[in-house]
Scaffold this motif. Structure first.
Motif, PDB file in Angstrom:
ATOM      1  N   LEU A 158      30.305  74.689  30.605  1.00  0.00           N
ATOM      2  CA  LEU A 158      30.182  75.799  29.664  1.00  0.00           C
ATOM      3  C   LEU A 158      29.817  75.299  28.269  1.00  0.00           C
ATOM      4  N   SER A 159      30.408  74.184  27.871  1.00  0.00           N
ATOM      5  CA  SER A 159      30.195  73.648  26.524  1.00  0.00           C
ATOM      6  C   SER A 159      28.844  72.972  26.349  1.00  0.00           C
ATOM      7  N   THR A 160      28.146  72.721  27.435  1.00  0.00           N
ATOM      8  CA  THR A 160      26.826  72.101  27.341  1.00  0.00           C
ATOM      9  C   THR A 160      25.713  73.095  27.658  1.00  0.00           C
ATOM     10  N   ASP A 161      25.849  73.798  28.786  1.00  0.00           N
ATOM     11  CA  ASP A 161      24.752  74.647  29.255  1.00  0.00           C
ATOM     12  C   ASP A 161      24.496  75.831  28.340  1.00  0.00           C
ATOM     13  N   MET A 162      25.526  76.314  27.638  1.00  0.00           N
ATOM     14  CA  MET A 162      25.357  77.499  26.811  1.00  0.00           C
ATOM     15  C   MET A 162      24.429  77.242  25.624  1.00  0.00           C
ATOM     16  N   TYR A 163      24.431  76.010  25.117  1.00  0.00           N
ATOM     17  CA  TYR A 163      23.588  75.782  23.945  1.00  0.00           C
ATOM     18  C   TYR A 163      22.270  75.070  24.270  1.00  0.00           C
ATOM     19  N   LEU A 164      22.002  74.845  25.560  1.00  0.00           N
ATOM     20  CA  LEU A 164      20.732  74.230  25.941  1.00  0.00           C
ATOM     21  C   LEU A 164      19.508  75.041  25.503  1.00  0.00           C
ATOM     22  N   PRO A 165      19.503  76.378  25.696  1.00  0.00           N
ATOM     23  CA  PRO A 165      18.317  77.140  25.264  1.00  0.00           C
ATOM     24  C   PRO A 165      18.088  77.116  23.753  1.00  0.00           C
ATOM     25  N   LEU A 166      19.122  76.710  22.988  1.00  0.00           N
ATOM     26  CA  LEU A 166      18.999  76.693  21.537  1.00  0.00           C
ATOM     27  C   LEU A 166      18.567  75.333  21.000  1.00  0.00           C
ATOM     28  N   PHE A 167      18.304  74.363  21.883  1.00  0.00           N
ATOM     29  CA  PHE A 167      17.930  73.022  21.425  1.00  0.00           C
ATOM     30  C   PHE A 167      16.764  73.044  20.431  1.00  0.00           C
ATOM     31  N   ALA A 181      26.304  80.658  31.474  1.00  0.00           N
ATOM     32  CA  ALA A 181      26.147  80.010  30.168  1.00  0.00           C
ATOM     33  C   ALA A 181      24.722  80.026  29.632  1.00  0.00           C
ATOM     34  N   PRO A 182      23.711  79.602  30.405  1.00  0.00           N
ATOM     35  CA  PRO A 182      22.348  79.623  29.850  1.00  0.00           C
ATOM     36  C   PRO A 182      21.829  81.030  29.586  1.00  0.00           C
ATOM     37  N   LEU A 183      22.276  82.003  30.393  1.00  0.00           N
ATOM     38  CA  LEU A 183      21.882  83.385  30.127  1.00  0.00           C
ATOM     39  C   LEU A 183      22.457  83.859  28.795  1.00  0.00           C
ATOM     40  N   LEU A 184      23.726  83.515  28.555  1.00  0.00           N
ATOM     41  CA  LEU A 184      24.327  83.837  27.262  1.00  0.00           C
ATOM     42  C   LEU A 184      23.630  83.075  26.139  1.00  0.00           C
ATOM     43  N   GLY A 185      23.232  81.826  26.457  1.00  0.00           N
ATOM     44  CA  GLY A 185      22.505  81.047  25.467  1.00  0.00           C
ATOM     45  C   GLY A 185      21.157  81.657  25.138  1.00  0.00           C
ATOM     46  N   THR A 204      26.802  80.986  16.736  1.00  0.00           N
ATOM     47  CA  THR A 204      27.386  82.031  17.573  1.00  0.00           C
ATOM     48  C   THR A 204      27.898  81.462  18.895  1.00  0.00           C
ATOM     49  N   VAL A 205      27.186  80.493  19.445  1.00  0.00           N
ATOM     50  CA  VAL A 205      27.581  79.891  20.716  1.00  0.00           C
ATOM     51  C   VAL A 205      28.961  79.249  20.611  1.00  0.00           C
ATOM     52  N   PHE A 206      29.206  78.525  19.531  1.00  0.00           N
ATOM     53  CA  PHE A 206      30.466  77.812  19.389  1.00  0.00           C
ATOM     54  C   PHE A 206      31.621  78.752  19.026  1.00  0.00           C
ATOM     55  N   ILE A 207      31.323  79.850  18.381  1.00  0.00           N
ATOM     56  CA  ILE A 207      32.355  80.863  18.149  1.00  0.00           C
ATOM     57  C   ILE A 207      32.809  81.456  19.479  1.00  0.00           C
ATOM     58  N   PHE A 208      31.843  81.709  20.357  1.00  0.00           N
ATOM     59  CA  PHE A 208      32.181  82.227  21.684  1.00  0.00           C
ATOM     60  C   PHE A 208      33.004  81.203  22.462  1.00  0.00           C
ATOM     61  N   LEU A 209      32.663  79.918  22.364  1.00  0.00           N
ATOM     62  CA  LEU A 209      33.428  78.868  23.034  1.00  0.00           C
ATOM     63  C   LEU A 209      34.858  78.796  22.516  1.00  0.00           C
ATOM     64  N   THR A 210      35.045  79.082  21.236  1.00  0.00           N
ATOM     65  CA  THR A 210      36.390  79.121  20.661  1.00  0.00           C
ATOM     66  C   THR A 210      37.232  80.197  21.330  1.00  0.00           C
ATOM     67  N   VAL A 211      36.653  81.360  21.514  1.00  0.00           N
ATOM     68  CA  VAL A 211      37.369  82.468  22.159  1.00  0.00           C
ATOM     69  C   VAL A 211      37.725  82.108  23.596  1.00  0.00           C
ATOM     70  N   ILE A 212      36.770  81.524  24.321  1.00  0.00           N
ATOM     71  CA  ILE A 212      37.009  81.114  25.703  1.00  0.00           C
ATOM     72  C   ILE A 212      38.137  80.085  25.770  1.00  0.00           C
ATOM     73  N   SER A 213      38.151  79.137  24.838  1.00  0.00           N
ATOM     74  CA  SER A 213      39.187  78.104  24.817  1.00  0.00           C
ATOM     75  C   SER A 213      40.568  78.711  24.613  1.00  0.00           C
ATOM     76  N   LEU A 214      40.668  79.688  23.728  1.00  0.00           N
ATOM     77  CA  LEU A 214      41.952  80.354  23.499  1.00  0.00           C
ATOM     78  C   LEU A 214      42.434  81.065  24.760  1.00  0.00           C
ATOM     79  N   ILE A 215      41.532  81.740  25.445  1.00  0.00           N
ATOM     80  CA  ILE A 215      41.906  82.454  26.671  1.00  0.00           C
ATOM     81  C   ILE A 215      42.386  81.473  27.743  1.00  0.00           C
ATOM     82  N   LEU A 216      41.674  80.355  27.911  1.00  0.00           N
ATOM     83  CA  LEU A 216      42.060  79.371  28.915  1.00  0.00           C
ATOM     84  C   LEU A 216      43.391  78.712  28.582  1.00  0.00           C
TER      85      LEU A 216
END
Length: 412
Positions: A42-51, A168-172, A182-194
């Motif tokens: 999740l932490s890698t694939d989500m930001y791949l489209p933003l490279f 993840a890449p679709l969200l990216g 925005t991607v890392f803000i979303f990852l923050t929320v996911i981390s809190l839930i987990l």
């Protein structure tokens, strides 16, 4: 040593072990463990489209952005080396919760990073925190299940984990229309839930005997035992080299599809998600096949076919027609064949070291992400975008896996 309440008691064990089948895990536990193990993807694939967009926004090169991926992999590798053997001493649960808290804080730091240098540093600590979910998931499954049943759960968790590379890449691709933090803000929320789900559903799984017999004040000693175990090292190298091949594809695919084949970020996300879906389906089928075919045979099939496909990709690099179609087909087949290796090789490796599963999971994970960070770096060395670097790296990983299988099968 007194039982502090972190070791499983009979009531807690009944919640996760079926009364009619020793080693059967409950659905909620398997689901949460699957999500925890997916944090790396999740932490890698989500930001791949933003490279490409991040490269422009942070005023850096393709290699600079890929270095942020490499630093994350290094954090995952080093984090597992510390957390794994330590968990053989003090237990799994506390370290798992601590790692999730670090992951949350580091995700916030990534979102507010003002430069590529700060992003690289924050990604390292993000990886170190996420390492807990990956290394301890394997240890917990090995604590509570055995043999082919353990391989079944490893494959099932991989199937759950496979949802992340699809979503993840679709969200990216959607996030590409917004500022990159925005991607890392979303990852923050996911981390809190987990973190919350871990607190509720994941009990301590380390049995009393492991606490007494483990390397109580020494987290290095177990590694010497691991290096001397031929079966463990053979399957660990198979697992790690195959994962390195997967990350060669992950790190190179954004540039291959968007720069070489002129895909938009949205279309790249769709193709990447389809490939991730193929890997998830393969993991589900592997879970069904393992008790009929056996984990060893599935690993052998996956290794041989992956190497053959890497050779075909190298040939496609020199073709002038149908390059896009053939490349896409080969990548899809690679996702299927590599998924046959992961869960089964991990299960076979850890079953060879029953008394130091935390350290065994740590070394496996460290080599896994250490090789991944190296392959991600190597695929970015080409002066121009082509299939040559990724195909050569894939073939190199394939040679390592074949030699590792020989190590496993050679008698002492």
């Amino acid at each position: 040593m007194k039982n502090t309440g972190n070791i499983l008691n009979d009531n807690q064990l009944d919640m996760i072990v079926s009364p009619d089948q020793k080693g059967a895990l409950g659905f909620k536990l398997v689901l949460v463990l699957g999500m925890l193990s997916a944090i790396g993807a999740l932490s890698t694939d989500m930001y791949l489209p933003l490279f490409p967009a991040m490269s422009h926004a942070l005023i850096t090169s393709q290699a600079g952005i890929q270095l942020s991926l490499t630093s994350f992999m290094i954090g995952l590798a080093l984090g597992q080396l510390i957390i794994g053997p330590w968990s053989d001493v003090i237990g799994r649960r506390k370290l798992l919760l601590g790692g999730m808290v670090l992951l949350t804080v580091a995700s916030i730091a990534c979102a507010f990073a003002p430069s590529i240098e700060m992003l690289i540093i924050s990604r390292f600590f993000q990886g170190a925190g996420g390492a807990a979910g990956i290394v301890l998931t394997r240890a917990i499954v090995s604590d509570l299940s055995f043999g082919n049943k353990a391989a079944y759960y490893f494959n099932l968790i991989l199937a759950i984990q496979g949802i992340a590379p699809i979503v993840a890449p679709l969200l990216g691709g959607v996030a590409a229309h917004f500022p990159w933090p925005t991607v890392f803000i979303f990852l923050t929320v996911i981390s809190l839930i987990l973190t919350f789900l871990t607190f509720i559903y994941v009990p301590e799984s380390l049995p009393n005997k492991s606490t007494y017999n483990g390397a109580k004040n020494h987290v290095i000693k177990p590694f010497f035992k691991l290096f001397q175990n031929r079966i463990y090292m053979g399957y660990t190298l198979v697992f790690s080299a195959t994962f390195g091949a997967l990350f060669a594809y992950i790190s190179a695919s954004p540039f291959i599809y968007q720069s070489l084949f002129k895909f938009t970020p949205g279309w790249f996300s769709v193709v990447f998600a389809i490939n991730a879906g193929i890997m998830m389906v393969s993991s589900i089928l592997s879970a069904r096949w393992v008790e009929k075919i056996g984990a060893k045979m599935l690993v052998m099939i996956g290794v041989i076919t992956t190497f053959a496909l890497a050779g075909l990709l190298l040939i496609v690099n020199y073709l002038s027609v149908y390059q896009l179609e053939l490349t896409t087909a080969i990548f899809m087949l690679l996702m299927f064949t590599m998924a046959l290796v992961f869960g089964n090789a991990a299960s076979l490796a850890l079953s060879a070291v029953p008394d130091v599963k935390g350290a065994g999971s740590a070394l496996l994970g460290a080599l896994q992400f250490g090789v991944a960070s190296l392959t991600a770096f190597l695929t970015g060395l080409g002066k121009s975008v082509s299939l040559f670097p990724v195909s050569v790296v894939l073939m190199g990983c394939g040679i390592i896996t074949l030699l590792s299988l020989v190590l496993v099968r050679v008698r002492r």
